[in-house]
Scaffold this motif. Sequence first.
Motif, PDB file in Angstrom:
ATOM      1  N   ALA A 130       0.820  -1.207   0.000  1.00 15.19           N
ATOM      2  CA  ALA A 130       0.000   0.000   0.000  1.00 15.19           C
ATOM      3  C   ALA A 130       0.860   1.266   0.000  1.00 15.19           C
ATOM      4  O   ALA A 130       0.411   2.328  -0.433  1.00 15.19           O
ATOM      5  CB  ALA A 130      -0.930   0.005   1.215  1.00 15.19           C
ATOM      6  N   PHE A 131       2.097   1.149   0.477  1.00 14.04           N
ATOM      7  CA  PHE A 131       3.029   2.280   0.462  1.00 14.04           C
ATOM      8  C   PHE A 131       3.960   2.233  -0.754  1.00 14.04           C
ATOM      9  O   PHE A 131       4.188   3.249  -1.419  1.00 14.04           O
ATOM     10  CB  PHE A 131       3.864   2.291   1.743  1.00 14.04           C
ATOM     11  N   ALA A 132       4.505   1.068  -1.039  1.00 12.27           N
ATOM     12  CA  ALA A 132       5.467   0.945  -2.138  1.00 12.27           C
ATOM     13  C   ALA A 132       4.789   1.057  -3.497  1.00 12.27           C
ATOM     14  O   ALA A 132       5.370   1.591  -4.448  1.00 12.27           O
ATOM     15  CB  ALA A 132       6.209  -0.385  -2.040  1.00 12.27           C
ATOM     16  N   VAL A 143      11.675  -1.382  -7.962  1.00  8.86           N
ATOM     17  CA  VAL A 143      11.444  -0.762  -6.652  1.00  8.86           C
ATOM     18  C   VAL A 143      10.578  -1.674  -5.789  1.00  8.86           C
ATOM     19  O   VAL A 143      10.858  -1.886  -4.603  1.00  8.86           O
ATOM     20  CB  VAL A 143      10.781   0.619  -6.820  1.00  8.86           C
ATOM     21  N   LEU A 144       9.512  -2.220  -6.382  1.00  7.49           N
ATOM     22  CA  LEU A 144       8.654  -3.141  -5.642  1.00  7.49           C
ATOM     23  C   LEU A 144       9.429  -4.387  -5.220  1.00  7.49           C
ATOM     24  O   LEU A 144       9.282  -4.877  -4.095  1.00  7.49           O
ATOM     25  CB  LEU A 144       7.453  -3.542  -6.492  1.00  7.49           C
ATOM     26  N   GLY A 145      10.255  -4.893  -6.120  1.00  5.28           N
ATOM     27  CA  GLY A 145      11.049  -6.075  -5.800  1.00  5.28           C
ATOM     28  C   GLY A 145      12.007  -5.838  -4.651  1.00  5.28           C
ATOM     29  O   GLY A 145      12.186  -6.692  -3.781  1.00  5.28           O
ATOM     30  N   SER A 170      14.356  10.778 -10.380  1.00  7.24           N
ATOM     31  CA  SER A 170      15.558  10.696  -9.559  1.00  7.24           C
ATOM     32  C   SER A 170      15.223  10.899  -8.088  1.00  7.24           C
ATOM     33  O   SER A 170      15.699  10.164  -7.206  1.00  7.24           O
ATOM     34  CB  SER A 170      16.577  11.744 -10.024  1.00  7.24           C
ATOM     35  N   ASP A 171      14.386  11.876  -7.820  1.00  3.89           N
ATOM     36  CA  ASP A 171      13.942  12.174  -6.465  1.00  3.89           C
ATOM     37  C   ASP A 171      13.224  10.974  -5.862  1.00  3.89           C
ATOM     38  O   ASP A 171      13.542  10.500  -4.764  1.00  3.89           O
ATOM     39  CB  ASP A 171      13.003  13.388  -6.528  1.00  3.89           C
ATOM     40  N   SER A 172      12.247  10.455  -6.592  1.00  2.00           N
ATOM     41  CA  SER A 172      11.417   9.361  -6.090  1.00  2.00           C
ATOM     42  C   SER A 172      12.199   8.063  -5.948  1.00  2.00           C
ATOM     43  O   SER A 172      12.148   7.394  -4.897  1.00  2.00           O
ATOM     44  CB  SER A 172      10.222   9.156  -7.028  1.00  2.00           C
ATOM     45  N   LEU A 173      12.937   7.690  -7.000  1.00  2.00           N
ATOM     46  CA  LEU A 173      13.690   6.449  -6.947  1.00  2.00           C
ATOM     47  C   LEU A 173      14.817   6.519  -5.920  1.00  2.00           C
ATOM     48  O   LEU A 173      15.107   5.527  -5.241  1.00  2.00           O
ATOM     49  CB  LEU A 173      14.269   6.118  -8.319  1.00  2.00           C
ATOM     50  N   GLY A 174      15.452   7.685  -5.803  1.00  2.00           N
ATOM     51  CA  GLY A 174      16.512   7.828  -4.815  1.00  2.00           C
ATOM     52  C   GLY A 174      15.999   7.551  -3.415  1.00  2.00           C
ATOM     53  O   GLY A 174      16.592   6.764  -2.651  1.00  2.00           O
ATOM     54  N   GLY A 175      14.874   8.178  -3.070  1.00  2.00           N
ATOM     55  CA  GLY A 175      14.293   7.945  -1.755  1.00  2.00           C
ATOM     56  C   GLY A 175      13.818   6.513  -1.575  1.00  2.00           C
ATOM     57  O   GLY A 175      14.029   5.895  -0.528  1.00  2.00           O
ATOM     58  N   ALA A 176      13.163   5.959  -2.614  1.00  2.00           N
ATOM     59  CA  ALA A 176      12.610   4.607  -2.507  1.00  2.00           C
ATOM     60  C   ALA A 176      13.709   3.557  -2.353  1.00  2.00           C
ATOM     61  O   ALA A 176      13.620   2.657  -1.503  1.00  2.00           O
ATOM     62  CB  ALA A 176      11.767   4.300  -3.741  1.00  2.00           C
ATOM     63  N   LEU A 177      14.748   3.653  -3.186  1.00  2.00           N
ATOM     64  CA  LEU A 177      15.837   2.681  -3.098  1.00  2.00           C
ATOM     65  C   LEU A 177      16.566   2.791  -1.765  1.00  2.00           C
ATOM     66  O   LEU A 177      16.960   1.783  -1.166  1.00  2.00           O
ATOM     67  CB  LEU A 177      16.811   2.882  -4.253  1.00  2.00           C
ATOM     68  N   SER A 178      16.739   4.014  -1.285  1.00  2.00           N
ATOM     69  CA  SER A 178      17.413   4.207  -0.003  1.00  2.00           C
ATOM     70  C   SER A 178      16.605   3.626   1.144  1.00  2.00           C
ATOM     71  O   SER A 178      17.137   2.934   2.021  1.00  2.00           O
ATOM     72  CB  SER A 178      17.670   5.701   0.243  1.00  2.00           C
ATOM     73  N   LEU A 179      15.285   3.905   1.152  1.00  2.00           N
ATOM     74  CA  LEU A 179      14.431   3.399   2.229  1.00  2.00           C
ATOM     75  C   LEU A 179      14.397   1.870   2.242  1.00  2.00           C
ATOM     76  O   LEU A 179      14.440   1.242   3.307  1.00  2.00           O
ATOM     77  CB  LEU A 179      13.023   3.962   2.083  1.00  2.00           C
ATOM     78  N   ALA A 180      14.313   1.285   1.060  1.00  2.00           N
ATOM     79  CA  ALA A 180      14.298  -0.178   1.000  1.00  2.00           C
ATOM     80  C   ALA A 180      15.629  -0.761   1.465  1.00  2.00           C
ATOM     81  O   ALA A 180      15.670  -1.759   2.204  1.00  2.00           O
ATOM     82  CB  ALA A 180      13.991  -0.634  -0.421  1.00  2.00           C
ATOM     83  N   THR A 181      16.735  -0.130   1.064  1.00  2.00           N
ATOM     84  CA  THR A 181      18.054  -0.647   1.430  1.00  2.00           C
ATOM     85  C   THR A 181      18.332  -0.455   2.914  1.00  2.00           C
ATOM     86  O   THR A 181      18.914  -1.335   3.564  1.00  2.00           O
ATOM     87  CB  THR A 181      19.142   0.041   0.592  1.00  2.00           C
ATOM     88  N   THR A 182      17.933   0.685   3.475  1.00  2.00           N
ATOM     89  CA  THR A 182      18.151   0.889   4.915  1.00  2.00           C
ATOM     90  C   THR A 182      17.378  -0.154   5.735  1.00  2.00           C
ATOM     91  O   THR A 182      17.844  -0.560   6.800  1.00  2.00           O
ATOM     92  CB  THR A 182      17.737   2.303   5.345  1.00  2.00           C
TER      93      THR A 182
END
Length: 468
Positions: A61-63, A230-232, A413-425
């Motif tokens: 629901a968030f991703a 991103v979902l993966g 770039s803004d969206s993917l940067g935040g999404a990839l970082s949040l998933a990785t953290t």
Amino acid sequence: MRDSTLPAAHPATGIFRPPYFWVTIGTCALVFLAAFESLAVTTIMPLVSRELNGGSLYALAFAGPLATGVIGMVGAGNWSDRRGPAMPLYTSVALFVAGLLIAGTSSSMPVLVAGRLVQGLGGGALTVALYVLVARFFPGPLHPRIFAAFSAAWVVPSLVGPFAAGVVAQVFSWHWVFLGVVGLVIPALAMIAPVLRGLAEREKTGAPDNTAPPWAPGRLGWAALAALAVLGLNLSADVSIPAFPAATALLASAAVVLALVAVRPLVPAGTLTAHRGLPSVILARGLASASFFGAEVYLPYLLIDRYEFPPTLAGLTLTGGALAWAGAAAVQGRLGSRLPDLRAVRVGSLMVLAAVLLALATTALHWPAAVAIAGWVLAGGGMGLLYPRLSVMTLALSTKENEGFNSSAMSISDSLGGALSLATTGLVFAAFTTAAQSFAGVFAFTAAIGVAAALVAPRVTAGKPAGN
């Protein structure tokens, strides 16, 4: 004959004076409502998940909206370059409203998630269409101010959104957190409709169709692939194979690589290798987003878990950063060209890096919590300086033919940067055995991204810096 809804060639004295007043109010209202909805859902989703028995779809629901937003950004960018921002903006608002209606009237978690996916598609397209509208309607000298207003419109909901959503859900129903926004989106769009009509007429009487950029369905395919990556990455944390303990790390790495491969055709050439000028502007936006948001999520967690702060007091830390963001954005908007773009980006990126390093030192060296809290005010100020200026630089380095593509690239770039970082953290946090190590690992990872952002910052100008 010039359309009366469009401004004269010379800029007015401010964005809140004719002929810009209603466009400023309408566009900021749309940004505000999109931000409010994003933050409000965070507050009510535990209640929604419990009522609809949807724990298994909670993360999606968030991703999901973040992923579909990438597709919306690419589509709106291509469409705006071909036909101007009017129809993409109308369509994005229609999708956003449709998503709200689906989610607000849902009686099961799968239907609610479907509404969120549609909402994300419209929200991503909305951001890009608004940026192109700014490029076509506001003169260059006013760009720092209108983007400062956008920053404030995005930050203010962080102060009131969660509380307001909680009150609405408690007094009425969580359904109205979605449905109530619908009644506010339509008046906001009506405020800018006359200007959109004027822009649409101007596009029709402008250059012939054969000079317009072509449709680019291939970019939509790459956007869909990036969204799936991103979902993966978000879902890889749930993968556990006892006989193959490294499965999670391998799947996460594959998702990151896939996202970077997919994003390459969606951004200017040279972005991933930090070429000078526009490519580095786009990259700096993604790195700043990744460093800031990746660390911000864990700061309240740190204060609650390690320093025994009550949740309300821990949340005030983010409020301080949000206020600093809005204040710094307003200051840079007022300074305009007196604060060079390069200096704003360099100083802002260093402020964010310093704040994350303070959070890391607080965790690793057991410093007082006040150090990390004060540091996050510094981080908010840094974002308020560099975020609007990167938007200004993106439009300044664009032509009418590629404003949509470049605005889309910045948003992606803004969206993917935040999404990839949040998933990785999330993966980093789970990789350690103690809470202290987990927090230190997260802040060390986001600090490394902050270092990269600081190194890219001097490259946002096309030539060698000359004393800025």
